[in-house]
Each structure stands twice: as C-alpha cells, then as structure tokens.
Design a protein around this motif. Structure first.
Motif, PDB file in Angstrom:
ATOM      1  N   GLN A   1     -10.824 -18.865   8.256  1.00  0.00           N
ATOM      2  CA  GLN A   1     -10.614 -17.470   8.652  1.00  0.00           C
ATOM      3  C   GLN A   1      -9.455 -17.344   9.639  1.00  0.00           C
ATOM      4  O   GLN A   1      -8.663 -16.405   9.558  1.00  0.00           O
ATOM      5  N   ALA A   2      -9.334 -18.292  10.552  1.00  0.00           N
ATOM      6  CA  ALA A   2      -8.223 -18.261  11.512  1.00  0.00           C
ATOM      7  C   ALA A   2      -6.882 -18.377  10.791  1.00  0.00           C
ATOM      8  O   ALA A   2      -5.913 -17.689  11.146  1.00  0.00           O
ATOM      9  N   PHE A   3      -6.821 -19.231   9.776  1.00  0.00           N
ATOM     10  CA  PHE A   3      -5.591 -19.371   9.000  1.00  0.00           C
ATOM     11  C   PHE A   3      -5.264 -18.074   8.263  1.00  0.00           C
ATOM     12  O   PHE A   3      -4.114 -17.633   8.247  1.00  0.00           O
ATOM     13  N   VAL A   4      -6.277 -17.456   7.652  1.00  0.00           N
ATOM     14  CA  VAL A   4      -6.068 -16.191   6.947  1.00  0.00           C
ATOM     15  C   VAL A   4      -5.553 -15.125   7.923  1.00  0.00           C
ATOM     16  O   VAL A   4      -4.586 -14.414   7.631  1.00  0.00           O
ATOM     17  N   ALA A   5      -6.164 -15.016   9.083  1.00  0.00           N
ATOM     18  CA  ALA A   5      -5.748 -14.025  10.076  1.00  0.00           C
ATOM     19  C   ALA A   5      -4.295 -14.263  10.504  1.00  0.00           C
ATOM     20  O   ALA A   5      -3.508 -13.317  10.614  1.00  0.00           O
ATOM     21  N   ALA A   6      -3.936 -15.512  10.739  1.00  0.00           N
ATOM     22  CA  ALA A   6      -2.573 -15.840  11.172  1.00  0.00           C
ATOM     23  C   ALA A   6      -1.544 -15.577  10.074  1.00  0.00           C
ATOM     24  O   ALA A   6      -0.379 -15.327  10.369  1.00  0.00           O
ATOM     25  N   SER A   7      -1.964 -15.624   8.818  1.00  0.00           N
ATOM     26  CA  SER A   7      -1.036 -15.424   7.702  1.00  0.00           C
ATOM     27  C   SER A   7      -0.591 -13.970   7.587  1.00  0.00           C
ATOM     28  O   SER A   7       0.445 -13.689   6.993  1.00  0.00           O
ATOM     29  N   GLY A   8      -1.395 -13.046   8.121  1.00  0.00           N
ATOM     30  CA  GLY A   8      -1.073 -11.633   8.016  1.00  0.00           C
ATOM     31  C   GLY A   8      -1.409 -11.018   6.666  1.00  0.00           C
ATOM     32  O   GLY A   8      -1.123  -9.849   6.434  1.00  0.00           O
ATOM     33  N   ILE A   9      -2.020 -11.773   5.786  1.00  0.00           N
ATOM     34  CA  ILE A   9      -2.382 -11.250   4.469  1.00  0.00           C
ATOM     35  C   ILE A   9      -3.665 -10.431   4.578  1.00  0.00           C
ATOM     36  O   ILE A   9      -4.674 -10.918   5.094  1.00  0.00           O
ATOM     37  N   ALA A  10      -3.605  -9.204   4.088  1.00  0.00           N
ATOM     38  CA  ALA A  10      -4.756  -8.308   4.157  1.00  0.00           C
ATOM     39  C   ALA A  10      -5.562  -8.307   2.865  1.00  0.00           C
ATOM     40  O   ALA A  10      -6.779  -8.147   2.882  1.00  0.00           O
TER      41      ALA A  10
ATOM     42  N   GLY B   1      -5.871 -10.496  -0.849  1.00  0.00           N
ATOM     43  CA  GLY B   1      -5.416 -11.639  -1.631  1.00  0.00           C
ATOM     44  C   GLY B   1      -6.531 -12.636  -1.834  1.00  0.00           C
ATOM     45  O   GLY B   1      -7.698 -12.266  -1.969  1.00  0.00           O
ATOM     46  N   GLN B   2      -6.150 -13.896  -1.799  1.00  0.00           N
ATOM     47  CA  GLN B   2      -7.153 -14.943  -1.954  1.00  0.00           C
ATOM     48  C   GLN B   2      -6.744 -16.206  -1.221  1.00  0.00           C
ATOM     49  O   GLN B   2      -5.563 -16.496  -1.057  1.00  0.00           O
ATOM     50  N   LEU B   3      -7.754 -16.918  -0.780  1.00  0.00           N
ATOM     51  CA  LEU B   3      -7.579 -18.208  -0.123  1.00  0.00           C
ATOM     52  C   LEU B   3      -8.101 -19.283  -1.066  1.00  0.00           C
ATOM     53  O   LEU B   3      -9.193 -19.149  -1.619  1.00  0.00           O
ATOM     54  N   THR B   4      -7.325 -20.334  -1.234  1.00  0.00           N
ATOM     55  CA  THR B   4      -7.803 -21.511  -1.940  1.00  0.00           C
ATOM     56  C   THR B   4      -7.901 -22.634  -0.918  1.00  0.00           C
ATOM     57  O   THR B   4      -6.950 -22.897  -0.177  1.00  0.00           O
TER      58      THR B   4
ATOM     59  N   SER C   1     -10.085  -9.481   1.860  1.00  0.00           N
ATOM     60  CA  SER C   1      -9.922  -8.033   1.952  1.00  0.00           C
ATOM     61  C   SER C   1      -9.874  -7.656   3.430  1.00  0.00           C
ATOM     62  O   SER C   1     -10.638  -8.192   4.232  1.00  0.00           O
ATOM     63  N   ASN C   2      -8.969  -6.752   3.774  1.00  0.00           N
ATOM     64  CA  ASN C   2      -8.786  -6.336   5.172  1.00  0.00           C
ATOM     65  C   ASN C   2      -8.577  -7.530   6.100  1.00  0.00           C
ATOM     66  O   ASN C   2      -9.069  -7.542   7.229  1.00  0.00           O
ATOM     67  N   GLY C   3      -7.877  -8.557   5.599  1.00  0.00           N
ATOM     68  CA  GLY C   3      -7.560  -9.721   6.419  1.00  0.00           C
ATOM     69  C   GLY C   3      -8.739 -10.654   6.683  1.00  0.00           C
ATOM     70  O   GLY C   3      -8.646 -11.531   7.534  1.00  0.00           O
TER      71      GLY C   3
END
Length: 139
Positions: free
Chosen positions: A25-34, A36-39, A106-108
C-alpha cells in the motif's frame, strides 16, 4: 498511463505467513496512481504469495498446519533432497499457491476486502531474505 516498479527484500524467520500489505500500500500511495492495478511477484521457488484473512491469527496457524499435513517433510516420494528435507516440500507448496498476485487499485488504495491481507508465505524452515517485486500501472 503511468507505471512504476520496485523490489524489496523481506526477511523471514522460517515457515510462516508474513503480512506485506502495508509495504504494498505504501508503494501504491507513493506511485500517485489512483486507478489501476498492482502486481506483486515473489522471485523464489520455495516461497509464495497469498491473500488471506488478517483478522484472526488462527487462520495462519491452520493454513500452516494444513500445508504441513498435505506436503510433509521427509516424504520418501521426494528425490530432490540435496538442499534439506524441507526444500522439495517447499517447492510443492509454492506450486500449489501463487508467485504472482494482481490487486486492483481505486482512489489510490488497494481494493482488498475488509479482512484481507497480502502475505509472503515462507515454506522453508530456516530464515530467508525474500525478494518481492511490486509493479503498479494505471492513472
């Protein structure tokens, strides 16, 4: 479309489930992507990834007990014993689970259920340093 990728090393203390949801989750938040998807990808053949309940620790204990019964160490069926009696069972457990998991964003935020967590599932008895690749894509 934007994407980002990182790799982190997670140290285990032997067989068990280690929650890595916060790292993801920290990586997703830092990426700025609201949206998409994480693999998440585990770069090992004797450890894996699972999404499991994170509320009751009995779930993890029961999963470990089940996998120990399903794929016991020192089974005479196994020929590959060069790396120890837990190595081939670890490979089988990894084959029965997953080395890659995709989670929507969704929503980061990771769209995990209320009681779901992302876990590194260590199948070896000894401590290991496990490499996990996180890749995010979206807008």
């Amino acid at each position: 479309m934007h994407q980002d990728q990182t790799e982190f090393t997670f140290s285990t203390k032997g067989q068990g489930l280690y929650e890595i949801t916060r790292d993801a989750q920290a990586f997703v938040a830092a990426s700025g992507i609201a949206l998409g998807q994480l693999t998440a990808f585990c770069r090992h053949t004797s450890a894996s990834l699972v999404i499991q309940e994170n509320a009751d620790p009995d779930v993890q204990r029961d999963l470990l007990a089940f996998f120990r019964r399903l794929v016991p160490e020192c089974d005479p069926l196994f020929v590959h014993t060069l790396e120890g009696p837990d190595d081939m069972p670890a490979h089988v457990k990894s084959a029965l689970t997953q080395t890659s998991i995709t989670i929507p964003i969704s929503n980061g935020r990771l769209l995990l259920g209320t009681w779901q967590g992302l876990y590194l599932f260590e199948h070896r008895v000894a401590p290991h340093a496990r490499k996990i690749v996180l890749h995010v894509v979206g807008e």
